[in-house]
Enzyme design. Structure first.
Site, PDB file in Angstrom:
ATOM      1  N   ASP A 177       0.859  -1.108  -0.155  1.00 40.04           N
ATOM      2  CA  ASP A 177       0.202  -0.070   0.035  1.00 40.04           C
ATOM      3  C   ASP A 177       0.876   1.079   0.042  1.00 40.04           C
ATOM      4  OD1 ASP A 177      -1.514   2.280   0.886  1.00 40.04           O
ATOM      5  OD2 ASP A 177      -3.030   1.102   1.631  1.00 40.04           O
ATOM      6  N   HIS A 178       0.989   1.856  -1.349  1.00 45.89           N
ATOM      7  CA  HIS A 178       1.994   2.943  -1.324  1.00 45.89           C
ATOM      8  C   HIS A 178       1.867   4.099  -0.352  1.00 45.89           C
ATOM      9  CE1 HIS A 178      -0.669   4.961  -3.782  1.00 45.89           C
ATOM     10  NE2 HIS A 178       0.041   5.926  -3.671  1.00 45.89           N
ATOM     11  N   GLU A 216      -7.946  14.538  -4.918  1.00 48.60           N
ATOM     12  CA  GLU A 216      -7.347  14.603  -6.040  1.00 48.60           C
ATOM     13  C   GLU A 216      -7.867  15.279  -7.110  1.00 48.60           C
ATOM     14  OE1 GLU A 216      -5.306  10.581  -7.229  1.00 48.60           O
ATOM     15  OE2 GLU A 216      -7.373   9.793  -6.744  1.00 48.60           O
ATOM     16  N   ASP A 235     -11.151   1.765  -4.520  1.00 46.61           N
ATOM     17  CA  ASP A 235      -9.765   2.209  -4.997  1.00 46.61           C
ATOM     18  C   ASP A 235      -9.190   3.144  -3.951  1.00 46.61           C
ATOM     19  OD1 ASP A 235      -7.814   2.774  -7.047  1.00 46.61           O
ATOM     20  OD2 ASP A 235      -8.417   5.129  -7.055  1.00 46.61           O
ATOM     21  N   HIS A 240      -5.962   2.737   1.358  1.00 49.73           N
ATOM     22  CA  HIS A 240      -5.072   3.846   2.046  1.00 49.73           C
ATOM     23  C   HIS A 240      -5.976   4.498   3.078  1.00 49.73           C
ATOM     24  CE1 HIS A 240      -3.167   3.266  -1.801  1.00 49.73           C
ATOM     25  NE2 HIS A 240      -4.018   3.924  -2.590  1.00 49.73           N
ATOM     26  N   LYS A 341      -5.007  18.477  -4.965  1.00 45.20           N
ATOM     27  CA  LYS A 341      -4.672  17.089  -4.675  1.00 45.20           C
ATOM     28  C   LYS A 341      -3.780  17.451  -3.293  1.00 45.20           C
ATOM     29  CE  LYS A 341      -2.183  13.382  -4.914  1.00 45.20           C
ATOM     30  NZ  LYS A 341      -3.023  12.084  -4.543  1.00 45.20           N
TER      31      LYS A 341
HETATM   32  C1  BG6 Z   1      -3.945   4.495  -6.329  1.00 47.12           C
HETATM   33  C2  BG6 Z   1      -5.145   4.711  -6.685  1.00 47.12           C
HETATM   34  O1  BG6 Z   1      -3.828   3.768  -5.287  1.00 47.12           O
HETATM   35  O2  BG6 Z   1      -3.729   5.837  -5.409  1.00 47.12           O
HETATM   36  C3  BG6 Z   1      -5.272   6.024  -7.938  1.00 47.12           C
HETATM   37  O3  BG6 Z   1      -5.571   3.405  -7.451  1.00 47.12           O
HETATM   38  C4  BG6 Z   1      -4.914   7.043  -6.997  1.00 47.12           C
HETATM   39  O4  BG6 Z   1      -6.770   5.979  -8.244  1.00 47.12           O
HETATM   40  C5  BG6 Z   1      -3.729   6.808  -6.258  1.00 47.12           C
HETATM   41  O5  BG6 Z   1      -4.524   8.322  -8.093  1.00 47.12           O
HETATM   42  C6  BG6 Z   1      -3.015   8.189  -5.608  1.00 47.12           C
HETATM   43  O6  BG6 Z   1      -1.829   8.172  -5.260  1.00 47.12           O
HETATM   44  P1  BG6 Z   1      -0.851   9.285  -4.698  1.00 47.12           P
HETATM   45  O7  BG6 Z   1       0.333   8.617  -4.121  1.00 47.12           O
HETATM   46  O8  BG6 Z   1      -0.804  10.000  -5.950  1.00 47.12           O
HETATM   47  O9  BG6 Z   1      -1.917   9.952  -3.614  1.00 47.12           O
END
Ligand code: BG6
Length: 488
Positions: A177-178, A216, A235, A240, A341
């Site tokens: 989960d980044h 976003e 998503d 997250h 964002k």
């Molecule tokens: C991803 C989603 O996990 O996270 C995307 O699938 C989303 O839809 C993205 O845009 C957002 O990641 P970050 O790091 O740009 O906030």
């Protein structure tokens, strides 16, 4: 030394994620000396690429990041390509030979990371063959890194996990989960468990509510194929947002290790109150972005069904029914095409019981905020005295801290941090199976109610681009006498 020896085998090597995130991350680790001589990367995918072409793609994906041209060339020489049909056993036989050859050539001693960056429907098959064709080694470690989405709902997640678990133990599975790799997100635990003032206050006696915003500004872009089957709830919330909820509400781990930290996160997620369909109506709202000036509405986007009822916005009120958090509303919202964002957490403390300065006016509450993405920082608002010749008035001011430019410049990107963690065997910032389980269990309770509601696409199209979502999102908080503190 810090040099790590590892063989990466990337499934989905021609894909977007690999080019945008994985190769640049590996290159940064190379520049910093974590990867040096004793590593190699095998990229696999359907396309019949040559090593030369693959290396060119890798070079393109890191262009502009290099110190010298020679560095780029040296780095890309560690990359090998193997055209691969994941269902064909024969291909694993070839893969094994290549892996062994590279292991020997680069003196890797059997450490292997299998990075699954492709459609989850292939994960089970890949794991099966990695095991049966003995691509896993006995000398070093074998770790599987798994990209999201981990399932589509609870049942599919369980099936996927059962399949993987036949071949790899939980300890060797690293679910990405980044958001967990973001520095300021990791700061939540430092602030909570490193500061006695917050230890005392971090519970339902002093916290009034928590607000989490993942907004976003982009629309669905070119990912409609996937997004149409997901929507904002799956998503962004299932992974997250619930991860952030767990970091904010978990109890202190006994030691700061992956086992103990994840144990407490699991408990927090297990304590999420599941909702009946009536409660979902009360506690959740959703929406879809409308055509706004020259911006497409969601249903006008490429590859989106004109009658789609996929939500691009969701807001909700969660309850973590643990001893410390029962009764604290946790408001969450996320959406595409919003005003900014941002990834933002606001912890709103309870108001002073009375206002000795002005009995007719309520004091503003103290709010501790984390800005996780753009311009990362933290702030705490306080009521302070306003400078004046006479009289005594209060004004609300923030103690705030931002990472300066040089700190931001050395902040590793989320994927870079996570890949190094996986190489070192630290699973703290990867998602344990039980976290996935309890997250889906909660999400399913919402999704099921929605799937049974009759809603027309037009009813869903309820917010304009470049706003913070539909009015019903504000109303959700207003019902409790609250409002969204964060207004970019
Ligand atoms: C991803 C989603 O996990 O996270 C995307 O699938 C989303 O839809 C993205 O845009 C957002 O990641 P970050 O790091 O740009 O906030």
């Amino acid at each position: 030394g810090k040099e790590q020896n590892a063989l990466f085998i990337i499934f989905g090597a021609t894909g977007d994620l690999a080019q945008r995130k994985l190769y640049p991350s590996l290159f940064n680790l190379y520049k910093k000396g974590f990867l040096c001589k004793r590593f190699a990367v095998i990229g696999t995918a359907r396309r019949p690429w040559t090593d030369e072409h693959f290396q060119q793609v890798v070079r393109n994906s890191i262009s502009g990041m290099e110190d010298t041209a020679a560095q780029t060339t040296e780095f890309s020489r560690h990359f090998y390509y193997q055209s691969h049909n994941v269902n064909d056993v024969e291909h694993y036989v070839t893969l094994k030979k290549l892996a062994e050859k590279l292991d020997e050539k680069y003196k890797i001693n059997g450490n292997r990371l299998f990075y699954l960056a492709m459609s989850p429907r292939f994960f089970g098959t890949i794991c099966k063959y990695l095991k049966s064709e003995e691509i896993v080694t006995d000398e070093g470690y074998n770790r599987v890194i798994i990209e999201k989405p981990f399932g589509h709902d609870l049942q599919s997640a369980v099936e996927l996990n059962d399949e993987i678990a036949k071949y790899f133990s939980e300890e060797s599975v690293y679910r990405i989960d980044h958001y967990l790799g973001k520095e300021m997100n990791q700061n939540i635990l430092a602030v909570r468990f490193g500061n006695n003032i917050f230890r005392a206050l971090w519970n339902n006696r002093y916290i009034d509510n928590i607000q989490i915003t993942l907004s976003e500004s982009l629309g669905v872009e070119d990912r409609a194929g996937y997004y149409e089957t997901a929507g904002a709830l799956r998503d962004m919330v299932q992974n997250h947002i619930l991860q952030i909820v767990s970091l904010l509400t978990m109890n202190a781990p006994v030691t700061f290790t992956d086992v103990d930290i994840r144990r407490e996160k699991i408990s927090a997620l297990k304590a999420l109150q599941l909702y009946t369909p009536e409660e979902v109506k009360k506690y959740f709202v959703r929406g879809q972005y409308a055509h706004t000036e020259d911006l497409n509405g969601y249903r006008e986007e490429d590859q989106v069904d004109p009658n789609s009822t996929t939500e691009t916005f969701v807001a909700g009120k969660l309850h973590v029914n643990s001893m410390n958090f029962a009764g604290v509303p946790i408001y969450i919202r996320t959406g595409k095409r919003l005003a900014a964002k941002s990834t933002r957490v606001d912890v709103v403390f309870k108001n002073m019981p009375n206002n000795i300065f002005n009995a007719n006016k309520k004091l503003l509450p103290n709010v501790l905020s984390f800005d996780i993405d753009a311009n990362p920082g933290m702030s705490l608002t306080l009521n302070t005295k306003k400078v004046s010749q006479s009289g005594y008035k209060l004004e609300n001011r923030a103690l705030s801290y931002r990472h300066d430019i040089s700190t931001q410049a050395i902040t590793p990107e989320a994927y870079e941090k996570l890949i190094l963690d996986a190489v070192k065997g630290d699973a703290t910032n990867f998602v344990h199976w039980e976290e996935v389980y309890y997250s889906w269990r909660f999400i399913d309770s919402v999704r099921t109610a929605w799937d049974n509601e009759d809603v027309t696409p037009d009813e869903l199209t309820n917010y304009n681009c470049n706003t913070m979502g539909p009015k019903i999102s504000d109303e959700l908080l207003a019902k409790d006498g609250n409002y969204w503190f964060f207004d970019p």
